[in-house]
Design a protein around this motif. Structure first.
Motif, PDB file in Angstrom:
ATOM      1  N   VAL A   1      36.973  32.378  48.088  1.00  0.00           N
ATOM      2  CA  VAL A   1      36.172  33.597  48.124  1.00  0.00           C
ATOM      3  C   VAL A   1      35.028  33.469  47.131  1.00  0.00           C
ATOM      4  CG1 VAL A   1      36.174  36.096  47.774  1.00  0.00           C
ATOM      5  CG2 VAL A   1      38.166  34.976  48.806  1.00  0.00           C
ATOM      6  N   THR A   2      33.835  33.810  47.591  1.00  0.00           N
ATOM      7  CA  THR A   2      32.668  33.872  46.725  1.00  0.00           C
ATOM      8  C   THR A   2      32.133  35.295  46.795  1.00  0.00           C
ATOM      9  OG1 THR A   2      32.135  31.581  47.266  1.00  0.00           O
ATOM     10  CG2 THR A   2      30.406  32.877  46.214  1.00  0.00           C
ATOM     11  N   GLY A   3      32.034  35.938  45.642  1.00  0.00           N
ATOM     12  CA  GLY A   3      31.569  37.326  45.605  1.00  0.00           C
ATOM     13  C   GLY A   3      30.381  37.497  44.683  1.00  0.00           C
ATOM     14  N   ASP A   4      29.810  38.699  44.741  1.00  0.00           N
ATOM     15  CA  ASP A   4      28.661  39.000  43.894  1.00  0.00           C
ATOM     16  C   ASP A   4      29.019  39.915  42.727  1.00  0.00           C
ATOM     17  OD1 ASP A   4      29.102  41.303  45.345  1.00  0.00           O
ATOM     18  OD2 ASP A   4      27.036  41.528  46.032  1.00  0.00           O
ATOM     19  N   ALA A   5      30.340  40.137  42.515  1.00  0.00           N
ATOM     20  CA  ALA A   5      30.795  40.975  41.413  1.00  0.00           C
ATOM     21  C   ALA A   5      32.123  40.434  40.885  1.00  0.00           C
ATOM     22  CB  ALA A   5      30.968  42.418  41.880  1.00  0.00           C
ATOM     23  N   ALA A   6      32.378  40.683  39.617  1.00  0.00           N
ATOM     24  CA  ALA A   6      33.658  40.286  39.029  1.00  0.00           C
ATOM     25  C   ALA A   6      34.771  41.127  39.653  1.00  0.00           C
ATOM     26  CB  ALA A   6      33.634  40.473  37.516  1.00  0.00           C
ATOM     27  N   ASP A   7      35.887  40.494  39.953  1.00  0.00           N
ATOM     28  CA  ASP A   7      37.016  41.191  40.576  1.00  0.00           C
ATOM     29  C   ASP A   7      38.233  40.277  40.499  1.00  0.00           C
ATOM     30  OD1 ASP A   7      38.563  43.005  42.143  1.00  0.00           O
ATOM     31  OD2 ASP A   7      36.805  43.499  43.344  1.00  0.00           O
ATOM     32  N   GLU A   8      39.303  40.665  41.170  1.00  0.00           N
ATOM     33  CA  GLU A   8      40.495  39.828  41.268  1.00  0.00           C
ATOM     34  C   GLU A   8      40.873  39.687  42.731  1.00  0.00           C
ATOM     35  OE1 GLU A   8      44.843  39.380  39.213  1.00  0.00           O
ATOM     36  OE2 GLU A   8      44.355  41.347  40.023  1.00  0.00           O
ATOM     37  N   LEU A   9      41.031  38.453  43.166  1.00  0.00           N
ATOM     38  CA  LEU A   9      41.486  38.125  44.514  1.00  0.00           C
ATOM     39  C   LEU A   9      43.006  38.094  44.483  1.00  0.00           C
ATOM     40  CD1 LEU A   9      41.182  36.886  47.391  1.00  0.00           C
ATOM     41  CD2 LEU A   9      40.891  34.673  46.256  1.00  0.00           C
ATOM     42  N   HIS A  10      43.649  38.688  45.505  1.00  0.00           N
ATOM     43  CA  HIS A  10      45.114  38.735  45.502  1.00  0.00           C
ATOM     44  C   HIS A  10      45.662  38.548  46.912  1.00  0.00           C
ATOM     45  CE1 HIS A  10      49.130  40.787  45.077  1.00  0.00           C
ATOM     46  NE2 HIS A  10      49.157  39.884  44.134  1.00  0.00           N
ATOM     47  N   VAL A  11      46.713  37.724  47.026  1.00  0.00           N
ATOM     48  CA  VAL A  11      47.439  37.537  48.285  1.00  0.00           C
ATOM     49  C   VAL A  11      48.787  38.215  48.115  1.00  0.00           C
ATOM     50  CG1 VAL A  11      48.384  35.895  49.951  1.00  0.00           C
ATOM     51  CG2 VAL A  11      46.300  35.319  48.686  1.00  0.00           C
ATOM     52  N   HIS A  12      48.953  39.366  48.763  1.00  0.00           N
ATOM     53  CA  HIS A  12      50.215  40.112  48.653  1.00  0.00           C
ATOM     54  C   HIS A  12      51.342  39.353  49.340  1.00  0.00           C
ATOM     55  CE1 HIS A  12      48.757  43.860  46.885  1.00  0.00           C
ATOM     56  NE2 HIS A  12      47.621  43.589  47.516  1.00  0.00           N
ATOM     57  N   GLY A  13      52.543  39.506  48.838  1.00  0.00           N
ATOM     58  CA  GLY A  13      53.711  38.848  49.408  1.00  0.00           C
ATOM     59  C   GLY A  13      53.929  37.450  48.874  1.00  0.00           C
ATOM     60  N   TYR A  14      52.873  36.821  48.423  1.00  0.00           N
ATOM     61  CA  TYR A  14      52.967  35.498  47.812  1.00  0.00           C
ATOM     62  C   TYR A  14      52.651  35.580  46.322  1.00  0.00           C
ATOM     63  CZ  TYR A  14      53.520  33.219  52.300  1.00  0.00           C
ATOM     64  OH  TYR A  14      54.004  32.805  53.521  1.00  0.00           O
ATOM     65  N   ASP A  15      52.186  36.750  45.889  1.00  0.00           N
ATOM     66  CA  ASP A  15      51.829  36.981  44.481  1.00  0.00           C
ATOM     67  C   ASP A  15      50.933  35.887  43.927  1.00  0.00           C
ATOM     68  OD1 ASP A  15      53.120  39.448  44.317  1.00  0.00           O
ATOM     69  OD2 ASP A  15      55.046  38.476  43.984  1.00  0.00           O
ATOM     70  N   LYS A  16      49.925  35.564  44.688  1.00  0.00           N
ATOM     71  CA  LYS A  16      48.906  34.601  44.265  1.00  0.00           C
ATOM     72  C   LYS A  16      47.647  35.382  43.925  1.00  0.00           C
ATOM     73  CE  LYS A  16      51.370  30.955  45.255  1.00  0.00           C
ATOM     74  NZ  LYS A  16      51.868  30.082  44.221  1.00  0.00           N
ATOM     75  N   ALA A  17      47.016  35.029  42.810  1.00  0.00           N
ATOM     76  CA  ALA A  17      45.814  35.739  42.382  1.00  0.00           C
ATOM     77  C   ALA A  17      44.834  34.766  41.747  1.00  0.00           C
ATOM     78  CB  ALA A  17      46.182  36.837  41.385  1.00  0.00           C
ATOM     79  N   ALA A  18      43.562  35.158  41.771  1.00  0.00           N
ATOM     80  CA  ALA A  18      42.500  34.381  41.133  1.00  0.00           C
ATOM     81  C   ALA A  18      41.409  35.340  40.691  1.00  0.00           C
ATOM     82  CB  ALA A  18      41.936  33.335  42.094  1.00  0.00           C
ATOM     83  N   ASP A  19      40.801  35.036  39.558  1.00  0.00           N
ATOM     84  CA  ASP A  19      39.679  35.826  39.069  1.00  0.00           C
ATOM     85  C   ASP A  19      38.427  35.459  39.841  1.00  0.00           C
ATOM     86  OD1 ASP A  19      41.095  37.249  37.134  1.00  0.00           O
ATOM     87  OD2 ASP A  19      40.822  35.671  35.634  1.00  0.00           O
ATOM     88  N   LEU A  20      37.666  36.488  40.218  1.00  0.00           N
ATOM     89  CA  LEU A  20      36.382  36.280  40.879  1.00  0.00           C
ATOM     90  C   LEU A  20      35.269  36.530  39.876  1.00  0.00           C
ATOM     91  CD1 LEU A  20      36.953  38.177  44.262  1.00  0.00           C
ATOM     92  CD2 LEU A  20      36.808  35.709  43.922  1.00  0.00           C
ATOM     93  N   GLN A  21      34.372  35.580  39.772  1.00  0.00           N
ATOM     94  CA  GLN A  21      33.173  35.714  38.941  1.00  0.00           C
ATOM     95  C   GLN A  21      31.962  35.667  39.867  1.00  0.00           C
ATOM     96  OE1 GLN A  21      33.306  36.498  35.739  1.00  0.00           O
ATOM     97  NE2 GLN A  21      35.531  36.433  35.918  1.00  0.00           N
ATOM     98  N   PRO A  22      30.941  36.463  39.605  1.00  0.00           N
ATOM     99  CA  PRO A  22      29.774  36.506  40.498  1.00  0.00           C
ATOM    100  C   PRO A  22      29.194  35.121  40.783  1.00  0.00           C
ATOM    101  CG  PRO A  22      29.603  38.198  38.815  1.00  0.00           C
ATOM    102  CD  PRO A  22      30.782  37.341  38.440  1.00  0.00           C
ATOM    103  N   GLY A  23      29.068  34.815  42.074  1.00  0.00           N
ATOM    104  CA  GLY A  23      28.434  33.575  42.500  1.00  0.00           C
ATOM    105  C   GLY A  23      29.275  32.323  42.365  1.00  0.00           C
ATOM    106  N   THR A  24      30.486  32.449  41.847  1.00  0.00           N
ATOM    107  CA  THR A  24      31.357  31.285  41.649  1.00  0.00           C
ATOM    108  C   THR A  24      32.539  31.349  42.611  1.00  0.00           C
ATOM    109  OG1 THR A  24      30.755  31.232  39.316  1.00  0.00           O
ATOM    110  CG2 THR A  24      32.716  29.993  39.970  1.00  0.00           C
ATOM    111  N   PRO A  25      32.714  30.361  43.475  1.00  0.00           N
ATOM    112  CA  PRO A  25      33.851  30.377  44.394  1.00  0.00           C
ATOM    113  C   PRO A  25      35.183  30.326  43.646  1.00  0.00           C
ATOM    114  CG  PRO A  25      32.241  28.707  45.040  1.00  0.00           C
ATOM    115  CD  PRO A  25      31.857  29.186  43.681  1.00  0.00           C
TER     116      PRO A  25
END
Length: 128
Positions: free
Chosen positions: A74-98
């Protein structure tokens, strides 16, 4: 009396057939084609972009086979947190950085993939 070449012809034919089989196998599995050897799992790559709270491609269902490796980038234009429910996988999103999450889909079901802060649904992962 048979010549030495005539006696070796069946052996050479079998050797050539074996070489042809060995050469064909890596090409089928490396390309991830449906003719890949049984038990060989291909990676399901999913790429999502978020810009101005718009998700591309639009949120939908993505089907994978149980046991398949899933790689979500995922590549976004704002800081956020990516999350896959049920697998409890997460990653920090930083603007412009996949940001990438990779895991083996080892549970059947329907799993939401979303951002936590902006509460955007990115996709639904269907594992069968």
């Amino acid at each position: 009396m048979t010549s030495p070449l005539a006696r070796r012809r069946p052996l050479l034919a079998a050797l050539m057939f074996g070489v042809a089989l060995l050469m064909a196998l890596p090409m089928a599995t490396a390309c991830g084609s449906p003719s890949a050897a049984p038990g060989v799992s291909t990676v399901k790559e999913i790429a999502v972009t978020i810009a101005g709270r718009q998700v591309t491609p639009p949120p939908g269902r993505v089907e994978v086979t149980k046991g398949q490796t899933v790689r979500i980038t995922v590549t976004g234009d704002a800081a956020d947190e990516l999350h896959v429910h049920g697998y409890d996988k997460a990653a920090d999103l930083q603007p412009g950085t996949p940001a990438t999450i990779e895991f083996v889909a080892d549970r059947d079901g329907l799993f939401e993939v979303e951002t936590h802060d902006s509460k955007l649904q990115l996709l639904q992962l269907v594992v069968r």
